[in-house]
Design a protein around this motif. Sequence first.
Motif, PDB file in Angstrom:
ATOM      1  N   UNK A  16       6.090   7.912 -26.490  1.00 45.30           N
ATOM      2  CA  UNK A  16       6.624   6.626 -26.943  1.00 45.30           C
ATOM      3  C   UNK A  16       7.909   6.831 -27.746  1.00 45.30           C
ATOM      4  N   UNK A  17       7.952   7.878 -28.552  1.00 44.21           N
ATOM      5  CA  UNK A  17       9.160   8.189 -29.305  1.00 44.21           C
ATOM      6  C   UNK A  17      10.320   8.535 -28.367  1.00 44.21           C
ATOM      7  N   UNK A  18      10.024   9.281 -27.294  1.00 41.18           N
ATOM      8  CA  UNK A  18      11.058   9.589 -26.317  1.00 41.18           C
ATOM      9  C   UNK A  18      11.568   8.352 -25.603  1.00 41.18           C
ATOM     10  N   UNK A  19      10.661   7.445 -25.240  1.00 41.96           N
ATOM     11  CA  UNK A  19      11.084   6.208 -24.582  1.00 41.96           C
ATOM     12  C   UNK A  19      11.915   5.338 -25.524  1.00 41.96           C
ATOM     13  N   UNK A  20      11.561   5.345 -26.809  1.00 42.53           N
ATOM     14  CA  UNK A  20      12.356   4.590 -27.784  1.00 42.53           C
ATOM     15  C   UNK A  20      13.770   5.154 -27.885  1.00 42.53           C
ATOM     16  N   UNK A  21      13.896   6.475 -27.835  1.00 40.92           N
ATOM     17  CA  UNK A  21      15.234   7.078 -27.864  1.00 40.92           C
ATOM     18  C   UNK A  21      16.043   6.669 -26.642  1.00 40.92           C
ATOM     19  N   UNK A  22      15.387   6.544 -25.471  1.00 42.44           N
ATOM     20  CA  UNK A  22      16.098   6.091 -24.276  1.00 42.44           C
ATOM     21  C   UNK A  22      16.555   4.646 -24.426  1.00 42.44           C
ATOM     22  N   UNK A  23      15.748   3.819 -25.052  1.00 42.08           N
ATOM     23  CA  UNK A  23      16.124   2.418 -25.237  1.00 42.08           C
ATOM     24  C   UNK A  23      17.329   2.300 -26.170  1.00 42.08           C
ATOM     25  N   UNK A  24      17.418   3.197 -27.151  1.00 43.86           N
ATOM     26  CA  UNK A  24      18.541   3.149 -28.082  1.00 43.86           C
ATOM     27  C   UNK A  24      19.868   3.449 -27.405  1.00 43.86           C
ATOM     28  N   UNK A  25      19.852   4.072 -26.226  1.00 40.69           N
ATOM     29  CA  UNK A  25      21.102   4.381 -25.536  1.00 40.69           C
ATOM     30  C   UNK A  25      21.791   3.140 -24.994  1.00 40.69           C
ATOM     31  N   UNK A  26      21.046   2.051 -24.806  1.00 35.73           N
ATOM     32  CA  UNK A  26      21.620   0.854 -24.210  1.00 35.73           C
ATOM     33  C   UNK A  26      21.675   0.909 -22.697  1.00 35.73           C
ATOM     34  N   UNK A  27      21.156   1.986 -22.084  1.00 34.78           N
ATOM     35  CA  UNK A  27      21.182   2.115 -20.629  1.00 34.78           C
ATOM     36  C   UNK A  27      20.031   1.376 -19.961  1.00 34.78           C
ATOM     37  N   UNK A  28      19.086   0.869 -20.751  1.00 29.41           N
ATOM     38  CA  UNK A  28      17.938   0.161 -20.202  1.00 29.41           C
ATOM     39  C   UNK A  28      18.079  -1.325 -20.511  1.00 29.41           C
ATOM     40  N   UNK A  29      18.260  -2.173 -19.510  1.00 28.57           N
ATOM     41  CA  UNK A  29      18.301  -3.623 -19.768  1.00 28.57           C
ATOM     42  C   UNK A  29      17.001  -4.083 -20.414  1.00 28.57           C
TER      43      UNK A  29
END
Length: 680
Positions: A16-29
Amino acid sequence: MPFGAALRLVLFLLAANGLLSLWLTGALPLPLAAAAALLFLLGWWAEPLRARGFPPARFLAVIPVLLATGAVLDFLLVAEAILTAVTRLLLGLTLYTAWTLQTAKDRWRLALLSMMALVTATGLTARPAYLAVFAAAGLLLVWALALLHIEGEASPGDALGARRDVATAGFFLGTALLALAAFALTALFFVLLPRLGGSGLSFPRREGGSVTGFTEHVTLGTFGRLSQDGTVILRVTFPEGRASGRLYWRGLALDTFNGEAWDQSDARRFPLLTRPDGFTPVSRPRSTRVVRQEIFREAVESRVVVGAAWPVGISGLPPGLTRDVGGAVYLPPGPAAPLRYVAFSDPVPPGQGLADLPAPERMRYLTLPPLSPTIHALAREVAGEDATAAEAAARLQAYLSTQFTYSLDLDRPAGRDILEDFFFGRREGYCEIFATALTVLLRSRGVPARLVVGYVDGAWNEYGEYLAVRQLDAHAWVEAFLPGDGWRTFDPSPRAAFDAARPAPLLGAAGRYLDFLWLRWNRYVVGFSAADQFGLALRVQGQSLAWREQVSRRWERLRAQSPAARPALLLALAAGVAAAGLLLWRTRRRSPAGPLGAPPVPFYTLALRRLRRAGFLKPAGKTPAEFAEQVVQAGGDAFVPLRELTLAYYATRFGGVRLPPEMVTRLLDLARTLPLRPSR
């Protein structure tokens, strides 16, 4: 908590922490991120769902192929960079692994994917929230690796998954302290490792990461839209103190008006020479009142460099800056990225002392589109027939700021000229309409004038003592050339009352504090450069020298007061060293260090000693459980107690279990029952 449940929980938190880091990139709508979050939460109950046939096994089998195909198409057709395509691929792989988590290899794979997500996000985001995500990953990763290691060392007969004496509170606390030490060591390396240039974590933003600012072509109505956007564009600190009065953050000057939009008639750009120390002179200072501003600019689409009027020099920007005829400074071509630079501004305007402008320049700032005669008549009426340029400018500014109203709720007049409707119809508008009106009226009276776009003032942040300039601070004003006074600033827009009536920000003081944390993150983490490193070293050296000098002065003062102070101090120091050494020696005698500095387990140490005498030497590459089975098979039933001793060793050594004294005594007695030679 049972060991199996603890391991699963830690792995899911790490993922979940890794997925949150991906969301912070702005690459996920946002819709994709919300759907992924729901699927990930459902993945906790994936095992019972799979037992009921949901989702079908055939569907799960083809998901890797679909993910690989989708990643290729994403990179070729959608993503602007490979890292953004990798971000979405990691999202799919993490969700798939969470839904198929069964074997030890699956668990290791989930941990690896989580760390890959964290590393990928490092290259795509510089948000301060990433620091919290990174710190959480450091703790969760230590827990996950320790639990996965214990799982790998356990034998099938240990029934490790159901045991509650391994993943205890002591285990989690001890490994958390280990993670804290590792994080502190990492921070030390961050400060000490040599920097090759500027900020190491400053990456260009991608896919919508930049913010729309003013453009080089202004159509009436642009700032009406920007005035409702609270996004922070600039954060400005004043090392020598803030300048008094209203601050105008000058962008660029426009001189050509066609009745609806402003543009520049001269598109030439003149290169500016950057000195070896990184300073770029823009113009010659006209006074000694130069104001220094340290500016942190968000990634905006415009290449115009903003600074307080009037910039005379800039430091900290890459070479290749250019300047136009209106005094605006431009960045070299490149992707939008956050910037940190220092601007030096002289409040004294250029042209001071000149009686007039050169003829071509004067003509450029007097040109008007076809206007209604009523507008020319209005200019004569308000300014006066015999008024000087300064008197005309002051009267026209006062007329517009007192007789008209500031408003954002405007529509384009149907079939009527914008300015004519403003002067003789609605009598209300926003800043660029007011600035356009004043420029037109001044030119109508023969006063050279131009429209300037940028930002005005900002919101003061008391926590970081800096000015936060937002989109809603975008502004347009007028610069008029007055004989002897040079280019003077005039602002006819009565927006002060409008700004005062704005509702307070939703977060208030909390929002300002979060913005202050953002500034500190970008200044001391993202923007930590070789210059900062050198400055820190100089400060540490200076403090060290000051401390040594202070200690030396106190020592000399003490010696002067008491000649016997030095021998007494040396004796006390020797006694302290001897006491510390004795304490350390006694501590080591009571609890000698085991492997890697870990406290030994006495009953297991005794068992290994007796086994060595019996001819069984534990190999370095064999786990205690494997070694116990080898000894029992080779030595016979007399060595069966070694199994119980091994399980107790696991609980004490890795699980943090504190055995009562009577249990330790029994285990020591059990270790003494091990024979000193094989029974067969």
